[in-house]
Design a protein around this motif. Structure first.
Motif, PDB file in Angstrom:
ATOM      1  N   ASP A 111       0.818  -1.214   0.000  1.00 22.49           N
ATOM      2  CA  ASP A 111       0.000   0.000   0.000  1.00 22.49           C
ATOM      3  C   ASP A 111       0.854   1.267   0.000  1.00 22.49           C
ATOM      4  OD1 ASP A 111      -2.735   1.350   0.496  1.00 22.49           O
ATOM      5  OD2 ASP A 111      -1.471   2.156   2.089  1.00 22.49           O
ATOM      6  N   ARG A 117      -4.076   0.390  -4.728  1.00 27.87           N
ATOM      7  CA  ARG A 117      -4.973   0.988  -3.741  1.00 27.87           C
ATOM      8  C   ARG A 117      -5.897  -0.100  -3.213  1.00 27.87           C
ATOM      9  NH1 ARG A 117      -5.518   5.049  -7.703  1.00 27.87           N
ATOM     10  NH2 ARG A 117      -7.561   4.224  -8.264  1.00 27.87           N
ATOM     11  N   ASN A 119      -9.110  -0.806  -0.141  1.00 26.72           N
ATOM     12  CA  ASN A 119      -9.872  -0.353   1.008  1.00 26.72           C
ATOM     13  C   ASN A 119      -9.604  -1.294   2.176  1.00 26.72           C
ATOM     14  OD1 ASN A 119     -11.456  -2.642   0.602  1.00 26.72           O
ATOM     15  ND2 ASN A 119     -13.117  -1.519  -0.392  1.00 26.72           N
ATOM     16  N   HIS A 120     -10.162  -0.961   3.341  1.00 22.45           N
ATOM     17  CA  HIS A 120      -9.830  -1.680   4.562  1.00 22.45           C
ATOM     18  C   HIS A 120     -10.227  -3.150   4.479  1.00 22.45           C
ATOM     19  CE1 HIS A 120     -10.082  -2.584   8.964  1.00 22.45           C
ATOM     20  NE2 HIS A 120      -8.979  -1.864   8.953  1.00 22.45           N
ATOM     21  N   TYR A 191      -7.212   3.436   8.107  1.00 23.87           N
ATOM     22  CA  TYR A 191      -7.245   3.576   6.641  1.00 23.87           C
ATOM     23  C   TYR A 191      -7.850   4.910   6.263  1.00 23.87           C
ATOM     24  CZ  TYR A 191      -8.310   2.826   1.785  1.00 23.87           C
ATOM     25  OH  TYR A 191      -8.377   2.956   0.425  1.00 23.87           O
ATOM     26  N   PRO A 193      -9.246   6.608   3.073  1.00 25.93           N
ATOM     27  CA  PRO A 193      -9.572   6.277   1.689  1.00 25.93           C
ATOM     28  C   PRO A 193      -9.155   7.350   0.713  1.00 25.93           C
ATOM     29  CG  PRO A 193     -11.490   6.062   3.152  1.00 25.93           C
ATOM     30  CD  PRO A 193     -10.410   6.734   3.910  1.00 25.93           C
ATOM     31  N   ASN A 194      -8.390   6.879  -0.278  1.00 27.31           N
ATOM     32  CA  ASN A 194      -8.107   7.688  -1.476  1.00 27.31           C
ATOM     33  C   ASN A 194      -7.225   8.910  -1.242  1.00 27.31           C
ATOM     34  OD1 ASN A 194      -9.604   6.003  -3.146  1.00 27.31           O
ATOM     35  ND2 ASN A 194     -11.494   7.130  -2.739  1.00 27.31           N
ATOM     36  N   ASP A 216      -6.504   8.026 -13.397  1.00 20.41           N
ATOM     37  CA  ASP A 216      -7.697   7.287 -12.998  1.00 20.41           C
ATOM     38  C   ASP A 216      -8.857   7.543 -13.945  1.00 20.41           C
ATOM     39  OD1 ASP A 216      -6.381   6.246 -10.880  1.00 20.41           O
ATOM     40  OD2 ASP A 216      -7.116   7.727  -9.424  1.00 20.41           O
ATOM     41  N   THR A 348     -14.855   0.408  -8.616  1.00 20.15           N
ATOM     42  CA  THR A 348     -14.626   1.362  -7.534  1.00 20.15           C
ATOM     43  C   THR A 348     -13.242   1.976  -7.620  1.00 20.15           C
ATOM     44  OG1 THR A 348     -14.487   1.613  -5.125  1.00 20.15           O
ATOM     45  CG2 THR A 348     -13.893  -0.533  -6.037  1.00 20.15           C
ATOM     46  N   ASP A 349     -13.141   3.233  -7.214  1.00 16.99           N
ATOM     47  CA  ASP A 349     -11.849   3.914  -7.193  1.00 16.99           C
ATOM     48  C   ASP A 349     -11.044   3.572  -5.944  1.00 16.99           C
ATOM     49  OD1 ASP A 349     -12.309   5.167  -9.586  1.00 16.99           O
ATOM     50  OD2 ASP A 349     -13.220   6.953  -8.671  1.00 16.99           O
ATOM     51  N   GLU A 350     -11.685   2.915  -4.958  1.00 15.93           N
ATOM     52  CA  GLU A 350     -10.978   2.578  -3.719  1.00 15.93           C
ATOM     53  C   GLU A 350      -9.969   1.457  -3.918  1.00 15.93           C
ATOM     54  OE1 GLU A 350     -13.871   1.614  -0.805  1.00 15.93           O
ATOM     55  OE2 GLU A 350     -14.308   3.700  -0.304  1.00 15.93           O
ATOM     56  N   ILE A 351     -10.156   0.650  -4.965  1.00 16.19           N
ATOM     57  CA  ILE A 351      -9.282  -0.485  -5.219  1.00 16.19           C
ATOM     58  C   ILE A 351      -8.701  -0.353  -6.617  1.00 16.19           C
ATOM     59  CG2 ILE A 351      -9.185  -2.993  -5.519  1.00 16.19           C
ATOM     60  CD1 ILE A 351     -11.403  -3.210  -3.460  1.00 16.19           C
TER      61      ILE A 351
END
Length: 436
Positions: A111, A117, A119-120, A191, A193-194, A216, A348-351
């Motif tokens: 990370d 990227r 998320n938790h 965490y 995010p982003n 992105d 998703t933009d989180e991953i």
């Protein structure tokens, strides 16, 4: 300076790096001690842990690029125990605490120091999978040492069955350690995010020096990993592929009837399960509106068909048949992991997983699944023996388990290298379903 992302905030990076270096140098000293004492298993394990820790330092030429020192202390616990007390009951448990700690270190470094990227929730899952994958890899490596250079790490003077049972206990410890590590991860790490893209102290290692970060907003495009000449040769008319799939379904139905006539429970159960799996694509298309290409349906049908034939007797008559079925089945598992993670990446933009890191994730995913499958296989085999029944699936000693894990990796490699040619469109469809 603050670390965003999965690593906790470090207000004093120099202090953290200093403590981390102290633990790392201690690990180096312990590794040298194990090497001089000809304890090569602990020498290799400690050296591997040190290599994981210092990889970002080497990549960025920055001595401050160190993971949290507390995690390195967890890695050091079994090394110290093995050095001071030899092989003790604590060492067996502590080893997998260290394996989980290495998994935590790897997740934090991925990370902090790469373009990935997470998320938790995804990161917690990755910790568990990595712990299981490292446990599987570690035992395969020890077995290879036993076979090639005459060491006695895995068998340790035991019979194949006894050593396999001990290996299953080790895998159970690894699964438990991975779950505990995920709990520690959830409590110990925060965490954000982003925001890691804005506050990372380091450029992702996936990019060459001076190379721009991935945009992105740009459409996700991957180069076709299959050369056109090979792709054209692999392609077959959809009608031909469909006929082959239907033929295997009919053969499974015949095998099922044969099992009923001969009252062979193993054949009945395996062929029934395999036949049911072949109808999953139709269920996905009807209930989930997720049509699969004929090539993917053939891929899935061939995997369960080969396994059903093996259970009907080919495992006994053809030695490599088990390796073949594990390779094909592992490629299916890898394909599923690829398609789902790629779809989540698109959704998703989180991953975000760059293509090269996605291949590494597939290998981890399949190895972890292979370890879990061996545990399930062992549990079913043991339960059948206790109840006096014929086992639906059975293990045949340590070598069988290790070879299965090895060919799991081969299947993962097949899916990772060739799979995106067939799976990109499926990933896009899954992503569309996630948006609905």
């Amino acid at each position: 300076m603050a670390d965003a992302g999965l690593g906790r905030t470090v207000d004093e990076p120099a202090r953290n790096a200093a403590l981390a270096w102290i633990v790392t140098l201690a690990l180096v000293a312990f590794a040298i001690n194990h090497g001089l004492a000809e304890s090569y298993r602990w020498f290799a394990f400690t050296g591997f842990a040190v290599a994981i820790v210092v990889l970002p330092v080497v990549a960025f030429r920055d001595p401050l690029a160190m993971p949290p020192w507390e995690l390195l202390a967890l890695v050091a616990v079994p090394v110290v125990d093995a050095t001071l007390f030899g092989q003790s009951p604590l060492t067996t448990v502590a080893t997998y605490v260290a394996v989980a700690a290495v998994a935590l270190v790897a997740t934090v470094e991925i990370d902090r120091f790469t373009a990935v990227r997470m998320n938790h929730t995804f990161a917690i899952i990755l910790v568990v999978l990595t712990t299981l994958a490292v446990a599987g890899t570690w035992n395969v490596a020890q077995w290879l040492a036993d076979v090639t250079v005459g060491t006695n790490y895995v068998l340790d003077g035991r019979s194949q069955d006894a050593a396999n049972r001990a290996l299953m206990i080790d895998f159970a410890y690894a699964a438990l350690a991975g779950l505990l590590a995920s709990v520690v991860f959830g409590r110990y790490f925060s965490y954000a995010p982003n925001d890691s893209d804005q506050t990372r102290a380091y450029s992702p290692v996936d990019n060459a020096p001076g190379e721009a970060e991935p945009d992105d907003d740009a459409p996700d495009e991957e180069p076709d990993p299959v050369p056109s000449l090979i792709r054209d040769r692999l392609d077959a008319p959809d009608r031909t592929v469909e006929i082959l799939s239907r033929t295997m379904q009919v053969a499974l139905a015949v095998l099922l009837l044969y099992g009923f006539v001969t009252r062979d429970l193993t054949t009945v159960s395996n062929s029934a399960i395999a036949l049911g799996i072949t109808f999953l694509p139709a269920v996905f298309e009807r209930d989930r509106r997720l049509p699969l290409e004929p090539g993917l349906v053939f891929w899935l049908t061939a995997a369960v068909f080969l396994h059903a034939l093996g259970s009907a007797g080919l495992y006994s008559f053809i030695g490599p048949w088990d390796s073949l079925t594990h390779t094909v089945s592992a490629s299916i598992v890898a394909a599923a992991g690829y398609a789902v993670v790629r779809a989540i990446d698109l959704h998703t933009d989180e991953i975000y997983f760059p293509p090269r890191m996605l291949i590494a994730f597939i290998l981890v995913f399949v190895l972890a699944f292979g370890v879990l499958w061996e545990l399930l296989e062992f549990a079913l085999d043991w339960s059948a023996q206790q109840l006096g029944l014929s086992a639906v699936v059975a293990q045949h000693g340590l070598s069988d388990t290790i070879v299965d894990l090895f060919y799991d990796v081969v299947g993962a490699g097949v899916a990772a290298i060739w799979g995106s040619f067939y799976l990109t469109e499926l990933s896009n469809r899954i992503a569309s379903q996630l948006e609905n």
